[in-house]
Design an enzyme around this catalytic site. Sequence first.
Site, mmCIF file in Angstrom:
data_model
loop_
_atom_site.group_PDB
_atom_site.id
_atom_site.type_symbol
_atom_site.label_atom_id
_atom_site.label_comp_id
_atom_site.label_asym_id
_atom_site.label_seq_id
_atom_site.Cartn_x
_atom_site.Cartn_y
_atom_site.Cartn_z
ATOM 1 N N GLY A 116 -11.943 46.627 6.171
ATOM 2 C CA GLY A 116 -11.018 45.822 6.602
ATOM 3 C C GLY A 116 -10.134 46.791 7.664
ATOM 4 O O GLY A 116 -9.004 46.683 7.810
ATOM 5 N N MET A 137 -3.982 44.629 9.542
ATOM 6 C CA MET A 137 -2.840 45.297 9.535
ATOM 7 C C MET A 137 -2.832 46.691 8.660
ATOM 8 O O MET A 137 -2.484 47.693 9.013
ATOM 9 C CB MET A 137 -1.703 44.476 8.961
ATOM 10 C CG MET A 137 -0.257 45.195 9.164
ATOM 11 S SD MET A 137 1.036 44.285 8.840
ATOM 12 C CE MET A 137 0.953 43.767 7.065
ATOM 13 N N VAL A 138 -3.414 46.437 7.536
ATOM 14 C CA VAL A 138 -3.407 47.574 6.392
ATOM 15 C C VAL A 138 -4.565 48.403 6.524
ATOM 16 O O VAL A 138 -4.394 49.622 6.754
ATOM 17 C CB VAL A 138 -3.680 46.920 4.850
ATOM 18 C CG1 VAL A 138 -3.852 48.134 4.074
ATOM 19 C CG2 VAL A 138 -2.469 46.169 4.530
ATOM 20 N N SER A 192 -2.384 42.664 -4.816
ATOM 21 C CA SER A 192 -1.064 41.959 -4.333
ATOM 22 C C SER A 192 -0.152 41.738 -5.403
ATOM 23 O O SER A 192 -0.803 41.520 -6.540
ATOM 24 C CB SER A 192 -1.450 40.606 -3.755
ATOM 25 O OG SER A 192 -0.543 39.765 -3.368
ATOM 26 N N SER A 193 1.060 41.554 -5.166
ATOM 27 C CA SER A 193 2.024 41.326 -6.216
ATOM 28 C C SER A 193 1.898 39.885 -6.760
ATOM 29 O O SER A 193 2.356 39.678 -7.982
ATOM 30 C CB SER A 193 3.497 41.509 -5.782
ATOM 31 O OG SER A 193 3.687 40.846 -4.579
ATOM 32 N N CYS A 194 1.383 39.120 -6.124
ATOM 33 C CA CYS A 194 0.945 37.702 -6.507
ATOM 34 C C CYS A 194 0.019 37.408 -7.788
ATOM 35 O O CYS A 194 -0.147 36.337 -8.244
ATOM 36 C CB CYS A 194 0.667 36.612 -5.457
ATOM 37 S SG CYS A 194 -1.025 36.889 -4.969
ATOM 38 N N TYR A 239 -5.853 32.959 -4.561
ATOM 39 C CA TYR A 239 -5.673 34.254 -4.058
ATOM 40 C C TYR A 239 -5.652 35.425 -5.244
ATOM 41 O O TYR A 239 -6.145 36.331 -5.487
ATOM 42 C CB TYR A 239 -4.875 34.492 -3.198
ATOM 43 C CG TYR A 239 -4.748 35.905 -2.445
ATOM 44 C CD1 TYR A 239 -5.222 36.391 -1.378
ATOM 45 C CD2 TYR A 239 -3.623 36.559 -2.494
ATOM 46 C CE1 TYR A 239 -5.411 37.646 -0.999
ATOM 47 C CE2 TYR A 239 -3.350 37.978 -2.018
ATOM 48 C CZ TYR A 239 -4.623 38.401 -1.123
ATOM 49 O OH TYR A 239 -4.149 39.412 -0.540
ATOM 50 N N LYS A 263 -7.915 38.383 -6.857
ATOM 51 C CA LYS A 263 -7.406 39.885 -7.022
ATOM 52 C C LYS A 263 -7.407 40.247 -8.313
ATOM 53 O O LYS A 263 -7.848 41.397 -8.733
ATOM 54 C CB LYS A 263 -6.072 39.911 -6.405
ATOM 55 C CG LYS A 263 -5.680 39.755 -4.751
ATOM 56 C CD LYS A 263 -6.821 40.732 -3.974
ATOM 57 C CE LYS A 263 -6.794 40.772 -2.601
ATOM 58 N NZ LYS A 263 -7.483 42.019 -1.772
ATOM 59 N N PRO A 271 -0.002 46.347 -3.976
ATOM 60 C CA PRO A 271 1.395 46.382 -2.989
ATOM 61 C C PRO A 271 2.132 45.368 -2.974
ATOM 62 O O PRO A 271 1.770 44.043 -3.425
ATOM 63 C CB PRO A 271 0.653 46.595 -1.692
ATOM 64 C CG PRO A 271 -0.690 46.407 -1.805
ATOM 65 C CD PRO A 271 -1.136 45.977 -3.162
ATOM 66 N N HIS A 295 2.845 35.608 7.165
ATOM 67 C CA HIS A 295 3.691 35.775 6.025
ATOM 68 C C HIS A 295 5.230 35.570 6.931
ATOM 69 O O HIS A 295 5.400 35.485 8.045
ATOM 70 C CB HIS A 295 3.604 37.291 5.708
ATOM 71 C CG HIS A 295 2.407 37.251 4.554
ATOM 72 N ND1 HIS A 295 1.305 37.960 5.011
ATOM 73 C CD2 HIS A 295 2.237 36.881 3.359
ATOM 74 C CE1 HIS A 295 0.242 37.990 4.135
ATOM 75 N NE2 HIS A 295 0.851 37.269 3.042
ATOM 76 N N LYS A 327 9.679 33.346 15.789
ATOM 77 C CA LYS A 327 10.300 32.241 16.006
ATOM 78 C C LYS A 327 11.788 32.867 16.665
ATOM 79 O O LYS A 327 12.375 32.219 17.500
ATOM 80 C CB LYS A 327 10.693 31.621 14.571
ATOM 81 C CG LYS A 327 9.741 31.007 13.876
ATOM 82 C CD LYS A 327 9.944 30.062 12.983
ATOM 83 C CE LYS A 327 9.027 29.803 11.850
ATOM 84 N NZ LYS A 327 9.363 29.039 10.506
HETATM 85 O O1 GFB Z 1 5.625 35.479 3.007
HETATM 86 P P1 GFB Z 1 5.490 34.250 2.442
HETATM 87 O O2 GFB Z 1 4.784 33.365 3.325
HETATM 88 O O3 GFB Z 1 4.512 34.562 1.157
HETATM 89 O O4 GFB Z 1 6.607 33.561 2.313
HETATM 90 P P2 GFB Z 1 4.783 34.603 -0.338
HETATM 91 C C1 GFB Z 1 7.723 34.185 1.568
HETATM 92 C C2 GFB Z 1 9.102 33.214 1.376
HETATM 93 O O5 GFB Z 1 9.496 33.139 2.870
HETATM 94 C C3 GFB Z 1 8.802 31.738 0.929
HETATM 95 C C4 GFB Z 1 9.651 31.838 3.013
HETATM 96 O O6 GFB Z 1 9.826 31.248 0.441
HETATM 97 C C5 GFB Z 1 8.611 30.846 2.412
HETATM 98 O O7 GFB Z 1 9.205 29.468 2.113
HETATM 99 N N1 GFB Z 1 9.475 31.473 4.731
HETATM 100 C C6 GFB Z 1 10.718 31.075 5.509
HETATM 101 C C7 GFB Z 1 8.525 31.568 5.384
HETATM 102 N N2 GFB Z 1 10.313 30.828 6.689
HETATM 103 C C8 GFB Z 1 9.018 31.299 6.636
HETATM 104 C C9 GFB Z 1 8.010 31.158 7.789
HETATM 105 O O8 GFB Z 1 8.449 30.883 8.929
HETATM 106 N N3 GFB Z 1 6.990 31.323 7.432
HETATM 107 C C10 GFB Z 1 6.312 31.921 6.139
HETATM 108 N N4 GFB Z 1 4.893 32.154 5.919
HETATM 109 N N5 GFB Z 1 7.204 31.903 5.133
HETATM 110 C C11 GFB Z 1 2.540 35.405 -0.564
HETATM 111 C C12 GFB Z 1 1.123 34.808 -0.891
HETATM 112 O O9 GFB Z 1 3.494 34.455 -0.900
HETATM 113 O O10 GFB Z 1 2.647 36.649 -0.507
HETATM 114 C C13 GFB Z 1 0.118 35.645 -0.717
HETATM 115 O O11 GFB Z 1 1.042 33.536 -0.794
HETATM 116 C C14 GFB Z 1 0.353 37.304 -0.855
HETATM 117 O O12 GFB Z 1 -0.864 35.472 -1.481
HETATM 118 C C15 GFB Z 1 1.492 37.471 -0.133
HETATM 119 O O13 GFB Z 1 0.449 37.441 -2.219
HETATM 120 C C16 GFB Z 1 2.293 39.106 -0.392
HETATM 121 O O14 GFB Z 1 5.695 35.638 -0.871
HETATM 122 O O15 GFB Z 1 5.573 33.475 -0.932
#
Ligand code: GFB
Length: 310
Positions: free
Chosen positions: A14, A18-19, A109-111, A138, A142, A165, A181, A189
């Site tokens: 990988g 990024m990692v 992952s923490s999920c 996912y 994991k 992580p 993420h 944005k």
């Molecule tokens: O980072 P994120 O996509 O992942 O979203 P998770 C974290 C929080 O940020 C959620 C909010 O509550 C989103 O609704 N958020 C606000 C946004 N604005 C945005 C935006 O523009 N984009 C995104 N992406 N989020 C992931 C898992 O969960 O965490 C993966 O889906 C993985 O499997 C990763 O484990 C570490 O923290 O919710």
Amino acid sequence: MIFPLSGRRIYVAGDRGMVGQALIRRLAREDCQILTAPRSIDLREQASVRGWFADNAPEAVIIAAARVGGIKANDSRPAEFLYDNLMIEANLIEAARQQQCAKLLFLGSSCIYPRMAPQPIAEESLMTGPLEPTNQWYAAAKIAGIMLCQAYRRQYGCDFISAMPTNLYGPGDNYDLDGSHVIPALIRKTAAAQAAGDETVVVWGTGKPLREFMHVDDLADACVFLLRNYSDESHVNVGSGQEISIADLAALIAGIAGFGGRMEFDTTKPDGTPRKIMDGTRLQAMGWMPSISLRDGLIDALRDYRARFE
Ligand code: GFB
């Protein structure tokens, strides 16, 4: 030290992510040989992976290869997140056994933890309750990766370990708004709103969820530490202890970028897990601590975005 790195052939699976990039930066400071596979090696294909291992004989492997993404990508592409991750990890772990690799570190992952796990989340919380629906596919892959490492340790005596992580960010992140993420999305944005003279940045969800964020260079340092010093069945949390609400995160990024507009919350988008902070006690007790503050890390991430896209 259980596994000295000096002179070792270490394969970073990988390396384009990024990692993986952070691991290569960190391992470059060690007296080891870093191996990477060419793009033509599809890690989902067993024969391809086996052939590459036979030709290159790595002595240690770090599995940073994965199908990854933010909440929307996870929620909308469940088959890819489950299948690709199962295949990648199973092929790499089995090839490492066949090649008699002395060490393997699997990254999860923490999920993996239940949606409503007691906070901060200790390693023992694994499989004590239902997963968060937006990323359960996912997470299931994991969890299987952790169990593969445990099973190979028990049955074959392989020194395969796992680290989990917390939410990561940093240079080389994915800034695609559908797949990314939250941190890269908000950086992009905010920078775009600033450039266009817009008054608002749209933040998904309510802004209330709490997340713990770690700069990817801290994770890479923890991986090197674990590779050297850890050999046991349990996975190990890698957290930063730096928790923040999404609304406060958006404001912090705006402040760092110098954006003076407003946040607009799009509550048609999911919040995901309400809170996700890791208990990092086990790793800290071994002697490892993170060193990059969220503010400094975000300044670095914004610099990376501007250097790459502006
Ligand atoms: O980072 P994120 O996509 O992942 O979203 P998770 C974290 C929080 O940020 C959620 C909010 O509550 C989103 O609704 N958020 C606000 C946004 N604005 C945005 C935006 O523009 N984009 C995104 N992406 N989020 C992931 C898992 O969960 O965490 C993966 O889906 C993985 O499997 C990763 O484990 C570490 O923290 O919710």
